[in-house]
Design a protein around this motif. Structure first.
Motif, PDB file in Angstrom:
ATOM      1  N   PRO A  42      14.352  14.669  18.539  1.00 41.04           N
ATOM      2  CA  PRO A  42      13.489  15.733  18.006  1.00 41.04           C
ATOM      3  C   PRO A  42      13.240  15.488  16.523  1.00 41.04           C
ATOM      4  N   HIS A  43      12.036  15.755  16.059  1.00 40.40           N
ATOM      5  CA  HIS A  43      11.657  15.372  14.693  1.00 40.40           C
ATOM      6  C   HIS A  43      12.526  16.044  13.638  1.00 40.40           C
ATOM      7  N   ARG A  44      13.158  17.158  13.978  1.00 40.35           N
ATOM      8  CA  ARG A  44      13.977  17.867  12.991  1.00 40.35           C
ATOM      9  C   ARG A  44      15.299  17.163  12.719  1.00 40.35           C
ATOM     10  N   PHE A  45      15.687  16.193  13.565  1.00 40.50           N
ATOM     11  CA  PHE A  45      16.944  15.474  13.360  1.00 40.50           C
ATOM     12  C   PHE A  45      16.711  14.266  12.455  1.00 40.50           C
ATOM     13  N   ASN A  46      17.582  14.128  11.444  1.00 41.17           N
ATOM     14  CA  ASN A  46      17.503  13.006  10.518  1.00 41.17           C
ATOM     15  C   ASN A  46      18.650  12.043  10.754  1.00 41.17           C
ATOM     16  N   MET A  47      18.378  10.744  10.635  1.00 31.82           N
ATOM     17  CA  MET A  47      19.434   9.760  10.764  1.00 31.82           C
ATOM     18  C   MET A  47      20.340   9.819   9.545  1.00 31.82           C
ATOM     19  N   THR A  48      21.653   9.880   9.772  1.00 35.50           N
ATOM     20  CA  THR A  48      22.610   9.946   8.667  1.00 35.50           C
ATOM     21  C   THR A  48      23.274   8.598   8.412  1.00 35.50           C
ATOM     22  N   ASP A  49      23.563   7.829   9.461  1.00 40.57           N
ATOM     23  CA  ASP A  49      24.113   6.490   9.288  1.00 40.57           C
ATOM     24  C   ASP A  49      24.036   5.734  10.606  1.00 40.57           C
ATOM     25  N   TYR A  50      24.357   4.457  10.560  1.00 40.01           N
ATOM     26  CA  TYR A  50      24.311   3.634  11.767  1.00 40.01           C
ATOM     27  C   TYR A  50      25.303   2.493  11.630  1.00 40.01           C
ATOM     28  N   SER A  51      25.613   1.873  12.761  1.00 38.66           N
ATOM     29  CA  SER A  51      26.487   0.697  12.784  1.00 38.66           C
ATOM     30  C   SER A  51      25.979  -0.252  13.845  1.00 38.66           C
ATOM     31  N   PHE A  52      25.581  -1.442  13.433  1.00 40.96           N
ATOM     32  CA  PHE A  52      25.152  -2.469  14.367  1.00 40.96           C
ATOM     33  C   PHE A  52      26.151  -3.615  14.305  1.00 40.96           C
TER      34      PHE A  52
ATOM     35  N   SER B 298       0.831  -1.192   0.000  1.00 36.78           N
ATOM     36  CA  SER B 298       0.000   0.000   0.000  1.00 36.78           C
ATOM     37  C   SER B 298       0.867   1.243   0.000  1.00 36.78           C
ATOM     38  N   LEU B 299       0.421   2.254  -0.748  1.00 39.74           N
ATOM     39  CA  LEU B 299       0.971   3.595  -0.635  1.00 39.74           C
ATOM     40  C   LEU B 299       0.096   4.347   0.361  1.00 39.74           C
ATOM     41  N   ILE B 300       0.718   5.071   1.281  1.00 43.60           N
ATOM     42  CA  ILE B 300      -0.020   5.770   2.329  1.00 43.60           C
ATOM     43  C   ILE B 300       0.385   7.237   2.326  1.00 43.60           C
ATOM     44  N   PHE B 301      -0.587   8.119   2.171  1.00 41.67           N
ATOM     45  CA  PHE B 301      -0.325   9.554   2.231  1.00 41.67           C
ATOM     46  C   PHE B 301      -0.940  10.120   3.497  1.00 41.67           C
ATOM     47  N   CYS B 302      -0.126  10.879   4.266  1.00 37.53           N
ATOM     48  CA  CYS B 302      -0.612  11.514   5.487  1.00 37.53           C
ATOM     49  C   CYS B 302      -0.866  12.981   5.184  1.00 37.53           C
ATOM     50  N   SER B 303      -2.111  13.398   5.268  1.00 39.89           N
ATOM     51  CA  SER B 303      -2.466  14.783   4.963  1.00 39.89           C
ATOM     52  C   SER B 303      -2.024  15.745   6.058  1.00 39.89           C
ATOM     53  N   HIS B 304      -1.677  15.214   7.235  1.00 42.93           N
ATOM     54  CA  HIS B 304      -1.245  16.062   8.352  1.00 42.93           C
ATOM     55  C   HIS B 304       0.226  16.441   8.233  1.00 42.93           C
ATOM     56  N   CYS B 305       1.111  15.439   8.057  1.00 44.48           N
ATOM     57  CA  CYS B 305       2.555  15.725   7.996  1.00 44.48           C
ATOM     58  C   CYS B 305       3.085  15.714   6.559  1.00 44.48           C
ATOM     59  N   LYS B 306       2.208  15.422   5.584  1.00 43.03           N
ATOM     60  CA  LYS B 306       2.552  15.475   4.164  1.00 43.03           C
ATOM     61  C   LYS B 306       3.634  14.471   3.763  1.00 43.03           C
ATOM     62  N   LYS B 307       3.677  13.331   4.448  1.00 44.71           N
ATOM     63  CA  LYS B 307       4.619  12.278   4.066  1.00 44.71           C
ATOM     64  C   LYS B 307       3.908  11.218   3.232  1.00 44.71           C
TER      65      LYS B 307
ATOM     66  N   TYR C  10      -0.443   1.710  11.435  1.00 46.24           N
ATOM     67  CA  TYR C  10       0.646   2.548  10.938  1.00 46.24           C
ATOM     68  C   TYR C  10       0.428   4.017  11.277  1.00 46.24           C
ATOM     69  N   LYS C  11       1.513   4.676  11.748  1.00 47.51           N
ATOM     70  CA  LYS C  11       1.511   6.120  12.002  1.00 47.51           C
ATOM     71  C   LYS C  11       2.743   6.726  11.337  1.00 47.51           C
ATOM     72  N   ASP C  12       2.561   7.887  10.747  1.00 46.24           N
ATOM     73  CA  ASP C  12       3.677   8.535  10.055  1.00 46.24           C
ATOM     74  C   ASP C  12       4.309   9.640  10.885  1.00 46.24           C
ATOM     75  N   HIS C  13       3.714   9.981  11.998  1.00 47.57           N
ATOM     76  CA  HIS C  13       4.264  11.014  12.868  1.00 47.57           C
ATOM     77  C   HIS C  13       3.704  10.814  14.273  1.00 47.57           C
ATOM     78  N   SER C  14       4.436  11.319  15.278  1.00 43.50           N
ATOM     79  CA  SER C  14       3.960  11.236  16.647  1.00 43.50           C
ATOM     80  C   SER C  14       3.085  12.447  16.952  1.00 43.50           C
ATOM     81  N   ASN C  15       2.495  12.456  18.130  1.00 48.10           N
ATOM     82  CA  ASN C  15       1.624  13.556  18.515  1.00 48.10           C
ATOM     83  C   ASN C  15       2.380  14.698  19.168  1.00 48.10           C
ATOM     84  N   ASP C  16       3.710  14.562  19.311  1.00 47.79           N
ATOM     85  CA  ASP C  16       4.508  15.637  19.875  1.00 47.79           C
ATOM     86  C   ASP C  16       5.665  15.945  18.922  1.00 47.79           C
ATOM     87  N   ASP C  17       6.734  16.513  19.441  1.00 47.59           N
ATOM     88  CA  ASP C  17       7.840  16.992  18.608  1.00 47.59           C
ATOM     89  C   ASP C  17       8.939  15.944  18.462  1.00 47.59           C
TER      90      ASP C  17
END
Length: 273
Positions: A142-152, A88-97, A121-128
């Motif tokens: 904080p939602h403004r931070f994006n993941m750049t990389d990881y190491s497991f 399924s493709l899912i469009f969220c009209s609230h956060c525009k994702k 499924y949720k595309d955003h939380s109810n807070d920041d």
């Protein structure tokens, strides 16, 4: 419960079981001004080319009853050279994702599980904040931070995030009882992170005792003695503690061009010191 994360990136995650993929989620932000129908066509065309699949539109399953009014669902089946499934493709009209969820199976016994996942499924939380639960780590950013990389890697997990030249890094080492059997938290930290400077301040966080380093790091050794280089220095905060329930050592580091005025440490994984 048997599903595990196989691959994680800033715009997708693949979840598998017994080395076989079961579900993939890809997401993207939509433009400020766009027509949903046109954008969906472009997104589908890009996805088909990028991950080499064919997508065929399908009607909504008769048993599917939408409960979240912010979400619009577009159902499809897909196939590649080696596998097939539904999604399924899912469009969220609230956060525009816009998100794409595809399942690597189309058996009838799988329909109930697909429905359960899509309805939850949720595309955003109810807070920041964005909340993470991955490989035993429970934290938020904080939602403004994006993941750049990881190491497991066995015994050491690291996730890196950034926003406007501020970097946030989450560390997890384990098993803690073994790693700390012949040393303490401060020595362990300086052995793992040789760049730490100065002395640690002791305190208490939500997990118990913790230690924190605060210092300014210049681009050159002893650059703090040259005032004109101060504008190039970075402010570093690192906090470490032992999380006894999961038998892990948790660390959080903030690296910023400006003196730290907002408490990312508190906002992410470890509380007040």
């Amino acid at each position: 419960m048997s599903w595990e994360i196989d691959s994680l990136d800033k715009d997708h995650v693949i979840i598998g079981e017994d080395t076989q993929p079961r579900m993939e989620i890809k997401w993207t932000d939509s433009p400020e001004k766009f027509t949903l129908e046109k954008y969906l066509k472009n997104f589908i065309a890009q996805i088909q080319k990028k991950i080499k699949i064919k997508i065929y539109e399908r009607p909504a399953p008769g048993s599917f009853k939408q409960t979240n009014q912010d979400l619009e669902f577009f159902f499809f089946s897909w196939e590649s050279a080696s596998s097939s499934g539904r999604g399924s493709l899912i469009f969220c009209s609230h956060c525009k994702k816009l998100s794409l969820i595809r399942f690597f199976s189309k058996s009838k016994t799988f329909d109930a599980l697909q429905k359960s996942i899509l309805l939850s499924y949720k595309d955003h939380s109810n807070d920041d904040h964005i909340y993470w639960r991955v490989f035993g780590l429970h934290f938020s950013t904080p939602h403004r931070f994006n993941m750049t990389d990881y190491s497991f890697k066995p015994g050491c997990y690291i996730l890196n995030f950034d926003h406007k030249k501020t970097k946030l890094t989450i560390f997890s080492w384990g098993p803690a009882l073994f790693l700390l059997s012949k040393t303490n938290l401060t020595t362990f930290a300086t052995q793992r992170l040789s760049q730490l400077q100065g002395f640690a301040k002791s305190g208490v966080c939500k997990y118990g005792d913790c230690f924190q380093w605060n210092y300014r790091q210049g681009i050159l050794k002893n650059s703090h003695t040259l005032p004109f280089l101060n504008r190039y220095s970075r402010y570093i905060v690192f906090r470490i503690c032992q999380e006894k329930t999961s038998n892990r050592i948790i660390g959080v580091m903030v690296d910023s061009r400006k003196k730290f005025k907002h408490d990312l440490i508190k906002e992410s994984i470890i509380g007040d010191i």
